[in-house]
Design an enzyme around this catalytic site. Sequence first.
Site, mmCIF file in Angstrom:
data_model
loop_
_atom_site.group_PDB
_atom_site.id
_atom_site.type_symbol
_atom_site.label_atom_id
_atom_site.label_comp_id
_atom_site.label_asym_id
_atom_site.label_seq_id
_atom_site.Cartn_x
_atom_site.Cartn_y
_atom_site.Cartn_z
ATOM 1 C CG HIS A 116 -0.168 0.050 2.525
ATOM 2 N ND1 HIS A 116 0.241 1.222 3.131
ATOM 3 C CD2 HIS A 116 0.255 -0.951 3.331
ATOM 4 C CE1 HIS A 116 0.868 0.943 4.253
ATOM 5 N NE2 HIS A 116 0.887 -0.372 4.405
ATOM 6 C CG ASP A 117 -0.510 4.312 1.321
ATOM 7 O OD1 ASP A 117 -1.299 5.118 0.796
ATOM 8 O OD2 ASP A 117 -0.824 3.568 2.270
ATOM 9 N N GLY A 134 4.883 -1.553 2.427
ATOM 10 C CA GLY A 134 4.129 -0.319 2.235
ATOM 11 C C GLY A 134 4.975 0.937 2.290
#
Length: 257
Positions: A116-117, A134
Amino acid sequence: MKNSIISPEAIIGKNVHIGNFSTIENDVIIGDNSWIGSNVNILSGTSIGENCQIHSGAALGGIPQDLKYKGEYTLLEIGNNTIIREFVTINKGTASKGKTIIGDSTLIMANTHIGHDCLIGNNCIIGFNVGIAGEVIMGDWANISGLSAIHQFSLIGEHAMISGMSRIVKDIPPYVLASREPLSYCGLNTIGLKRRGFEANKISELKDIYRIIFQEKRNTTHALNLIEENFQQTIERDNVLNFIKQSKRGIIKGSSD
């Protein structure tokens, strides 16, 4: 498209191929001339640019593997001309940044995971079975060889080359070749820089800068001050200085050899 499930709310561009048994959810955008293989899952909140290839078994836009994620609306954005090979998984963002971004003309090889991100730049190459946690940021033209693992929040500079089976727990400055265990500075990514048109005097400048940082046994603050005082301001010099100043995890060390 035999037995594929394509939401009527998805936006599919012109001349897009979608293979058998794939799922395209609502709130998905696929650009013109892209090719989607069989058994691909493209989940809500994902946008894919033009002329991309997404190979069999890829799962794009899955919810973050992060206990802080509470179901907020987030995105995965993939640029143009990017190739994603078999069984790659890429998660969308969390409230932290709101989106995961994959740049243009990037190659992501089979079985890689991107958390994520993350922000992956343009023209990157990510080898097979790479695990990227992440909120990793990777600059343009970075090259990560297969079976490497990247710690969350790591920074990887533009034009950096990282050897296979690397354990990346410190930031990797731009233009360098990183190898060994623990991961260390092993010179410039000279071959990559020459392929991308860097002239001999620019490569020599970068070698001199990194000699001060990694090979003269100075503390980082003193080394950066010397570089600012003794090297003419250039884009490359400032890229190196700014990267190291912004590093929160600290950069890799020089090789002991």
